[in-house]
Design a protein around this motif. Structure first.
Motif, PDB file in Angstrom:
ATOM      1  N   GLN A 228       0.886 -12.836  -5.117  1.00  0.00           N
ATOM      2  CA  GLN A 228       0.062 -14.119  -5.541  1.00  0.00           C
ATOM      3  C   GLN A 228       0.799 -15.113  -6.003  1.00  0.00           C
ATOM      4  OE1 GLN A 228       0.329 -15.516  -8.856  1.00  0.00           O
ATOM      5  NE2 GLN A 228      -1.762 -16.829  -8.504  1.00  0.00           N
TER       6      GLN A 228
ATOM      7  N   THR B  43      -6.761  -4.173   3.674  1.00  0.00           N
ATOM      8  CA  THR B  43      -5.966  -4.929   2.703  1.00  0.00           C
ATOM      9  C   THR B  43      -6.262  -4.387   1.687  1.00  0.00           C
ATOM     10  OG1 THR B  43      -7.931  -7.208   3.793  1.00  0.00           O
ATOM     11  CG2 THR B  43      -6.802  -7.126   1.375  1.00  0.00           C
TER      12      THR B  43
ATOM     13  N   MET C 173       2.547  -6.261  -3.384  1.00  0.00           N
ATOM     14  CA  MET C 173       1.021  -7.174  -3.100  1.00  0.00           C
ATOM     15  C   MET C 173       1.793  -8.449  -3.926  1.00  0.00           C
ATOM     16  SD  MET C 173      -2.249  -5.194  -4.406  1.00  0.00           S
ATOM     17  CE  MET C 173      -1.815  -3.382  -4.806  1.00  0.00           C
TER      18      MET C 173
ATOM     19  N   VAL D 226      -5.353 -12.059  -9.372  1.00  0.00           N
ATOM     20  CA  VAL D 226      -6.100 -11.537  -8.242  1.00  0.00           C
ATOM     21  C   VAL D 226      -4.416 -10.672  -6.850  1.00  0.00           C
ATOM     22  CG1 VAL D 226      -6.771 -10.547  -6.332  1.00  0.00           C
ATOM     23  CG2 VAL D 226      -8.291 -11.072  -7.803  1.00  0.00           C
ATOM     24  N   TYR D 227      -3.942 -10.386  -7.102  1.00  0.00           N
ATOM     25  CA  TYR D 227      -2.640  -9.378  -6.406  1.00  0.00           C
ATOM     26  C   TYR D 227      -3.085  -9.282  -4.681  1.00  0.00           C
ATOM     27  CZ  TYR D 227       0.757 -11.234  -9.548  1.00  0.00           C
ATOM     28  OH  TYR D 227       1.497 -11.227 -10.408  1.00  0.00           O
ATOM     29  N   THR D 228      -2.880  -9.378  -3.369  1.00  0.00           N
ATOM     30  CA  THR D 228      -3.307  -8.760  -1.850  1.00  0.00           C
ATOM     31  C   THR D 228      -2.313  -8.594  -1.076  1.00  0.00           C
ATOM     32  OG1 THR D 228      -4.149 -11.221  -1.615  1.00  0.00           O
ATOM     33  CG2 THR D 228      -6.026  -9.936  -2.236  1.00  0.00           C
ATOM     34  N   GLU D 229      -2.324  -7.503  -0.400  1.00  0.00           N
ATOM     35  CA  GLU D 229      -1.862  -7.625   0.514  1.00  0.00           C
ATOM     36  C   GLU D 229      -2.984  -7.475   1.961  1.00  0.00           C
ATOM     37  OE1 GLU D 229       2.391  -6.273   2.715  1.00  0.00           O
ATOM     38  OE2 GLU D 229       1.576  -4.723   2.120  1.00  0.00           O
ATOM     39  N   THR D 230      -2.541  -8.414   3.102  1.00  0.00           N
ATOM     40  CA  THR D 230      -3.328  -7.713   4.499  1.00  0.00           C
ATOM     41  C   THR D 230      -1.952  -7.513   5.609  1.00  0.00           C
ATOM     42  OG1 THR D 230      -3.278 -10.719   4.322  1.00  0.00           O
ATOM     43  CG2 THR D 230      -4.943  -9.927   3.717  1.00  0.00           C
TER      44      THR D 230
ATOM     45  N   THR E 253      -8.594  -1.179  -3.685  1.00  0.00           N
ATOM     46  CA  THR E 253      -8.641  -2.100  -4.633  1.00  0.00           C
ATOM     47  C   THR E 253      -8.347  -0.946  -5.638  1.00  0.00           C
ATOM     48  OG1 THR E 253     -10.535  -3.243  -3.375  1.00  0.00           O
ATOM     49  CG2 THR E 253     -10.478  -3.507  -6.288  1.00  0.00           C
TER      50      THR E 253
ATOM     51  N   THR F  44      -6.026  -4.897  -2.812  1.00  0.00           N
ATOM     52  CA  THR F  44      -5.855  -5.773  -3.903  1.00  0.00           C
ATOM     53  C   THR F  44      -5.874  -5.311  -5.054  1.00  0.00           C
ATOM     54  OG1 THR F  44      -7.952  -6.460  -2.214  1.00  0.00           O
ATOM     55  CG2 THR F  44      -8.255  -7.229  -4.283  1.00  0.00           C
TER      56      THR F  44
END
Length: 333
Positions: free
Chosen positions: A89, A199, A87, A159-163, A35, A201
């Motif tokens: 969004q 993940t 990542m 919040v930007y994410t990559e799973t 994170t 984040t």
């Protein structure tokens, strides 16, 4: 008399490298991934974060003592490469980042499936009645510098994410009866596999910066006619972020009646002046009170310049000297 013969037929015995594999191994990442907090794209600097990867192996009765292990981190749900990763969004906003091992400038972690190097290491049964061994590694994350156009949404921290699927983030391992049989490379054939929950984040924050150049009116021996001057404000705001710039009233504390002043021998004299949004000098630039206006726009992540138009109107000529005032420019977002 009857003769009986016991005939034992024995064929060749083949022991595949992983056939007697009775050890089990698994991997976890602290917090479920990496994170990044307080990512400010307009700062133009890299942002780093760390997490801990723990790999545990358990040896059973028939387990091979040496295990070759590889931590694979392939492509997540929004990346097309591991260097850099992305990542996301929404459907279009992306943020580039890397995951490394060894050090902050170490190996860019990849996967055998993407033809990039995974984390490759060996573990050996500790013996002495100990059948479990855990080894830890630090994962180093980095948001790449110079991404000023990364947007925020709804004028708030975004919040930007990559799973990663179980096929993308996984531990592969294979046991060997003798250390000399370990090829030192990541196992493919006969390898066991264990998924790693992971993940990435990032919390992207909104921000604005502002600076100004001085405004210098031309010299004059009289104030029978108006004097004009300009100055510039240079600002940078997060992409898509709405902002407003207010100018204070200066020493007079009145945005509709600004005055420059000069004090000599205990006597203060003043010169009236005003600041405007437009070259025609018809829109007073203030704080939104008293009929004044503020400059408003949306940020792009890149520097922007705004001109401040000043005017000293015709008025009675005061005592000669240098007159000044200090204005505070406040950017609201």
């Amino acid at each position: 008399m009857t003769a009986r013969r016991l005939i034992c037929l024995m064929g060749p015995l083949f022991l595949a490298a992983g056939a007697a594999q009775a050890q089990t191994c698994s991997a976890t990442v602290a917090g479920g991934g990496i994170t990044f907090n307080n990512v400010d794209p307009i700062a133009l600097s890299a942002v780093t974060a760390q997490s801990t990867l723990s790999v545990t192996c358990n040896w059973g009765l028939l387990a091979a003592p040496t295990v070759r292990l590889c931590v694979n981190l392939g492509l997540g749900n929004s990346s097309t490469s591991v260097n850099p990763r992305r990542m996301q969004q929404g459907t279009a906003n992306t943020l580039q980042y890397l995951v490394r091992t060894g050090s902050a400038a170490g190996l860019v972690l990849g996967s055998t499936e993407t033809n990039n190097q995974p984390l490759n290491f060996q573990m050996t049964w500790p013996g002495g009645g100990v059948n479990t061994l855990t080894q830890t590694f630090t994962l180093y994350g980095e948001i790449l510098a110079n991404q000023p156009a990364v947007p925020v949404t709804n004028a708030a921290t975004t919040v930007y994410t990559e799973t990663f699927s179980s096929a993308s983030a996984r531990l592969t391992y294979q046991g060997y009866a003798l250390p000399v049989l370990d090829p030192g490379t990541c196992p493919v054939l006969l390898a066991s596999s264990s998924p790693i929950g992971f993940t990435a984040t990032a919390n992207v924050t909104k921000n604005c910066t502002i600076s100004a150049t001085p405004m210098a009116f031309p010299q004059g021996s009289t104030l029978g006619t108006a004097l004009n001057a300009t100055s510039s404000l240079t600002l940078r705001c997060s992409n898509t972020l709405p902002y407003a710039i207010a100018l204070s009233g200066g020493g007079s504390n009145a945005v509709t009646a600004r005055r420059m002043s000069r004090t000599a021998n205990g006597v203060t004299t003043t010169v009236d002046y005003q600041l405007y949004l437009d070259a025609a000098r018809s829109q007073i630039w203030g704080d939104g009170t008293g009929g004044t206006l503020r400059h408003t726009a949306n940020g792009t992540g890149h520097p922007a310049q705004v001109t401040v138009y000043g005017q000293v109107p015709a008025q009675a000529t005061p005592v000669p000297g240098d007159y000044s005032d200090t204005i505070t420019a406040t950017i609201l977002f």
